[in-house]
Design a protein around this motif. Structure first.
Motif, PDB file in Angstrom:
ATOM      1  N   GLY A  65       0.808  -1.211   0.000  1.00 45.57           N
ATOM      2  CA  GLY A  65       0.000   0.000   0.000  1.00 45.57           C
ATOM      3  C   GLY A  65       0.840   1.259   0.000  1.00 45.57           C
ATOM      4  N   ASP A  66       0.631   2.090   1.029  1.00 48.58           N
ATOM      5  CA  ASP A  66       1.351   3.363   1.143  1.00 48.58           C
ATOM      6  C   ASP A  66       2.556   3.283   2.067  1.00 48.58           C
ATOM      7  OD1 ASP A  66      -0.288   4.823  -0.590  1.00 48.58           O
ATOM      8  OD2 ASP A  66      -1.761   5.193   0.985  1.00 48.58           O
ATOM      9  N   LEU A  67       2.996   2.075   2.413  1.00 47.73           N
ATOM     10  CA  LEU A  67       4.153   1.925   3.296  1.00 47.73           C
ATOM     11  C   LEU A  67       5.376   2.561   2.640  1.00 47.73           C
ATOM     12  CD1 LEU A  67       5.196   0.515   5.957  1.00 47.73           C
ATOM     13  CD2 LEU A  67       5.969  -1.337   4.453  1.00 47.73           C
ATOM     14  N   PRO A  68       6.062   3.473   3.329  1.00 48.69           N
ATOM     15  CA  PRO A  68       7.262   4.098   2.746  1.00 48.69           C
ATOM     16  C   PRO A  68       8.349   3.070   2.442  1.00 48.69           C
ATOM     17  CG  PRO A  68       6.474   5.365   4.621  1.00 48.69           C
ATOM     18  CD  PRO A  68       5.709   4.078   4.620  1.00 48.69           C
ATOM     19  N   VAL A  69       8.866   3.122   1.228  1.00 52.12           N
ATOM     20  CA  VAL A  69       9.901   2.184   0.784  1.00 52.12           C
ATOM     21  C   VAL A  69      11.022   2.966   0.105  1.00 52.12           C
ATOM     22  CG1 VAL A  69      10.456   0.324  -0.832  1.00 52.12           C
ATOM     23  CG2 VAL A  69       8.364   0.204   0.532  1.00 52.12           C
ATOM     24  N   LEU A  70      12.260   2.705   0.539  1.00 53.65           N
ATOM     25  CA  LEU A  70      13.439   3.325  -0.056  1.00 53.65           C
ATOM     26  C   LEU A  70      14.369   2.207  -0.522  1.00 53.65           C
ATOM     27  CD1 LEU A  70      15.118   5.871  -0.680  1.00 53.65           C
ATOM     28  CD2 LEU A  70      16.009   5.762   1.664  1.00 53.65           C
ATOM     29  N   ILE A  71      14.835   2.298  -1.771  1.00 53.82           N
ATOM     30  CA  ILE A  71      15.625   1.238  -2.386  1.00 53.82           C
ATOM     31  C   ILE A  71      16.987   1.781  -2.803  1.00 53.82           C
ATOM     32  CG2 ILE A  71      15.720  -0.423  -4.274  1.00 53.82           C
ATOM     33  CD1 ILE A  71      12.507   0.249  -4.393  1.00 53.82           C
ATOM     34  N   PHE A  72      18.038   1.140  -2.345  1.00 58.89           N
ATOM     35  CA  PHE A  72      19.401   1.449  -2.799  1.00 58.89           C
ATOM     36  C   PHE A  72      19.897   0.271  -3.628  1.00 58.89           C
ATOM     37  CE2 PHE A  72      18.913   3.841   1.139  1.00 58.89           C
ATOM     38  CZ  PHE A  72      19.402   5.096   0.791  1.00 58.89           C
ATOM     39  N   SER A  73      20.502   0.566  -4.772  1.00 56.71           N
ATOM     40  CA  SER A  73      20.973  -0.493  -5.660  1.00 56.71           C
ATOM     41  C   SER A  73      22.402  -0.231  -6.096  1.00 56.71           C
ATOM     42  CB  SER A  73      20.088  -0.587  -6.910  1.00 56.71           C
ATOM     43  OG  SER A  73      18.725  -0.698  -6.561  1.00 56.71           O
ATOM     44  N   ARG A  74      23.117  -1.304  -6.380  1.00 58.60           N
ATOM     45  CA  ARG A  74      24.472  -1.198  -6.927  1.00 58.60           C
ATOM     46  C   ARG A  74      24.448  -0.508  -8.288  1.00 58.60           C
ATOM     47  NH1 ARG A  74      25.413  -7.541  -8.556  1.00 58.60           N
ATOM     48  NH2 ARG A  74      24.362  -7.828  -6.568  1.00 58.60           N
ATOM     49  N   ASP A  75      25.579  -0.022  -8.684  1.00 55.33           N
ATOM     50  CA  ASP A  75      25.716   0.601  -9.995  1.00 55.33           C
ATOM     51  C   ASP A  75      25.800  -0.495 -11.058  1.00 55.33           C
ATOM     52  OD1 ASP A  75      26.418   2.031 -12.261  1.00 55.33           O
ATOM     53  OD2 ASP A  75      27.868   3.312 -11.237  1.00 55.33           O
ATOM     54  N   PRO A  76      24.833  -0.572 -11.996  1.00 56.47           N
ATOM     55  CA  PRO A  76      24.903  -1.629 -13.017  1.00 56.47           C
ATOM     56  C   PRO A  76      26.094  -1.482 -13.953  1.00 56.47           C
ATOM     57  CG  PRO A  76      23.155  -0.062 -13.534  1.00 56.47           C
ATOM     58  CD  PRO A  76      23.647   0.280 -12.161  1.00 56.47           C
ATOM     59  N   ALA A  77      26.727  -0.298 -13.950  1.00 51.36           N
ATOM     60  CA  ALA A  77      27.889  -0.067 -14.812  1.00 51.36           C
ATOM     61  C   ALA A  77      29.208  -0.282 -14.091  1.00 51.36           C
ATOM     62  CB  ALA A  77      27.831   1.348 -15.385  1.00 51.36           C
ATOM     63  N   GLN A  78      29.166  -0.808 -12.874  1.00 49.14           N
ATOM     64  CA  GLN A  78      30.395  -1.016 -12.107  1.00 49.14           C
ATOM     65  C   GLN A  78      31.333  -1.973 -12.827  1.00 49.14           C
ATOM     66  OE1 GLN A  78      30.142  -3.772  -8.726  1.00 49.14           O
ATOM     67  NE2 GLN A  78      28.020  -4.183  -9.285  1.00 49.14           N
ATOM     68  N   ALA A  79      32.616  -1.795 -12.595  1.00 49.46           N
ATOM     69  CA  ALA A  79      33.614  -2.701 -13.157  1.00 49.46           C
ATOM     70  C   ALA A  79      33.612  -4.019 -12.386  1.00 49.46           C
ATOM     71  CB  ALA A  79      34.991  -2.058 -13.098  1.00 49.46           C
ATOM     72  N   LYS A  80      33.948  -5.094 -13.053  1.00 46.38           N
ATOM     73  CA  LYS A  80      34.014  -6.397 -12.396  1.00 46.38           C
ATOM     74  C   LYS A  80      35.165  -6.415 -11.401  1.00 46.38           C
ATOM     75  CE  LYS A  80      35.696 -10.192 -14.238  1.00 46.38           C
ATOM     76  NZ  LYS A  80      35.905 -11.422 -15.041  1.00 46.38           N
ATOM     77  N   PRO A  81      34.910  -6.808 -10.162  1.00 44.54           N
ATOM     78  CA  PRO A  81      35.996  -6.873  -9.174  1.00 44.54           C
ATOM     79  C   PRO A  81      37.074  -7.857  -9.608  1.00 44.54           C
ATOM     80  CG  PRO A  81      33.834  -7.042  -8.126  1.00 44.54           C
ATOM     81  CD  PRO A  81      33.608  -7.177  -9.590  1.00 44.54           C
ATOM     82  N   PRO A  82      38.330  -7.600  -9.270  1.00 41.99           N
ATOM     83  CA  PRO A  82      39.425  -8.516  -9.634  1.00 41.99           C
ATOM     84  C   PRO A  82      39.177  -9.922  -9.084  1.00 41.99           C
ATOM     85  CG  PRO A  82      40.291  -6.430  -8.819  1.00 41.99           C
ATOM     86  CD  PRO A  82      38.817  -6.405  -8.558  1.00 41.99           C
ATOM     87  N   GLY A  83      39.334 -10.905  -9.924  1.00 42.12           N
ATOM     88  CA  GLY A  83      39.187 -12.289  -9.493  1.00 42.12           C
ATOM     89  C   GLY A  83      37.765 -12.776  -9.383  1.00 42.12           C
ATOM     90  N   PHE A  84      36.773 -11.949  -9.746  1.00 41.91           N
ATOM     91  CA  PHE A  84      35.380 -12.381  -9.630  1.00 41.91           C
ATOM     92  C   PHE A  84      35.129 -13.539 -10.590  1.00 41.91           C
ATOM     93  CE2 PHE A  84      30.745 -12.092  -9.955  1.00 41.91           C
ATOM     94  CZ  PHE A  84      30.413 -11.894  -8.632  1.00 41.91           C
ATOM     95  N   PRO A  85      34.519 -14.649 -10.111  1.00 43.02           N
ATOM     96  CA  PRO A  85      34.452 -15.892 -10.913  1.00 43.02           C
ATOM     97  C   PRO A  85      33.361 -15.917 -11.971  1.00 43.02           C
ATOM     98  CG  PRO A  85      33.448 -16.246  -8.779  1.00 43.02           C
ATOM     99  CD  PRO A  85      34.001 -14.840  -8.747  1.00 43.02           C
TER     100      PRO A  85
END
Length: 350
Positions: A257-277
């Motif tokens: 309903g009208d429940l206040p909701v705040l959403i934080f999200s990662r940057d979809p354009a972020q670089a891949k972290p080193p060693g990420f599989p």
């Protein structure tokens, strides 16, 4: 013939000697890890209080004052210390509470399935034990986003708002690539290996049990007291085992309903972290699909807003604490004064 027998006896003695040495080193490593944990826990007692929930101790750490109370729900496998850059600042705006789910930090294990519904019930019981009876704002990171949805569905009158921090969603198992979803899956052998590396002091020897990331220095003692604890591997395994049920239980949660909701999200354009599989292409594909799931979270309420954290990965509370501290404080004040715009629903990048 006699020389062959003597040679075999020598080889056997060397083998037994090496085996004995390995056993002794393992015993020494296990003793070292146990003594180190005992030391860090002795000199760094838990902040806040321990409350009995279902007959077992659960740890809750509240700072600051004011309503509504902000309750922080960590991601899978993490304890209250993951909020080290957030809780001290937001405590200036309102009472802010972090806690350890069962089996992590200073909270004892709980019997039964470790799914979203049971975790939500235990958190509700913990807050009641702490005499937190007025509606709270729940802030969940990663898997914690699913857990706070279960809470809001079970106890709607006890929730004044929801904050999602790059939160998992019930749809992700169906939407994300199989290779990406498989990163959270581990074999029984892997659990045994990791638990053994904790218990035998191998991880402590590597220095990973005492390393403190920049910005977490104030929590250093508590982090060291709760790092490389072998029993936490079992707590983690049980939450992973309960994850399919958690997604099923929250698949139809909301809208609120009208429940206040705040959403934080990662940057979809972020670089891949080193060693990420994952390959670069699969990493980018996963990020784009995750971004779509994050955008869909706005449908949970007619009073929702989404912020993409520029240059941040999954741990926004560590990589962009400035953003969370600023925007959540504003969000709390808007709830307090009932000044949150209806039908906002915008997405912005900061």
């Amino acid at each position: 013939m006699q020389q062959g027998k003597r040679g075999w006896r020598i080889v056997r003695r060397i083998g037994l000697g090496l085996l004995g040495l390995v056993v002794l080193l393992g015993m020494a490593g296990a003793s070292w890890n146990a003594l180190a944990l005992h030391h860090y826990r002795s000199v760094n007692p838990p902040p806040g209080k321990l409350y009995a929930v279902n007959g077992q101790a659960m740890h809750l750490y509240c700072t600051g004052s004011g309503a509504p109370t902000l309750v922080l729900e960590s991601g899978r496998g993490e304890d209250f210390t993951v909020w080290a850059k957030i809780q001290p600042v937001l405590s200036r705006s309102t009472r802010t509470c972090s806690y350890d789910r069962a089996g992590f930090g200073w909270s004892a294990p709980q019997a039964g399935v470790r799914d979203a519904d049971s975790i939500a019930r235990q958190l509700h019981a913990l807050l009641l034990e702490a005499d937190i009876t007025t509606p709270v704002v729940l802030m969940g990171h990663s898997a914690g986003g699913v857990y706070i949805r279960a809470y809001a569905s079970q106890f709607p009158a006890a929730v004044a708002g929801l904050v999602f921090v790059d939160a998992s969603t019930p749809e992700q198992a169906r939407v994300l690539p199989a290779a990406s979803a498989a990163l959270d899956q581990h074999s029984a052998f892997e659990y045994i290996i990791v638990k053994s590396m904790f218990a035998l002091g191998v991880m402590r020897l590597s220095g990973r049990c005492t390393a403190i990331d920049p910005g977490f220095e104030a929590y250093a003692g508590w982090i060291r007291a709760n790092t490389c604890v072998p029993s936490q591997i079992e707590a983690y395994r049980r939450e992973v085992a309960g994850w399919p049920a958690s997604l099923t239980e929250t698949a139809h949660s909301g809208p609120y309903g009208d429940l206040p909701v705040l959403i934080f999200s990662r940057d979809p354009a972020q670089a891949k972290p080193p060693g990420f599989p994952l390959s670069d292409a699969l990493f980018q594909q996963t990020n784009q699909l995750w971004d779509g799931l994050q955008e869909n979270l706005k449908q949970l309420s007619r009073r929702s807003r989404r912020i993409i954290a520029r240059n941040s990965g999954h741990y926004i509370q560590s990589e962009r604490p400035d953003l969370l501290n600023r925007e959540v404080a504003v969000f709390i004040e808007q709830i307090r004064s009932d000044a949150l715009p209806a039908g906002d629903g915008r997405t912005q990048t900061e």
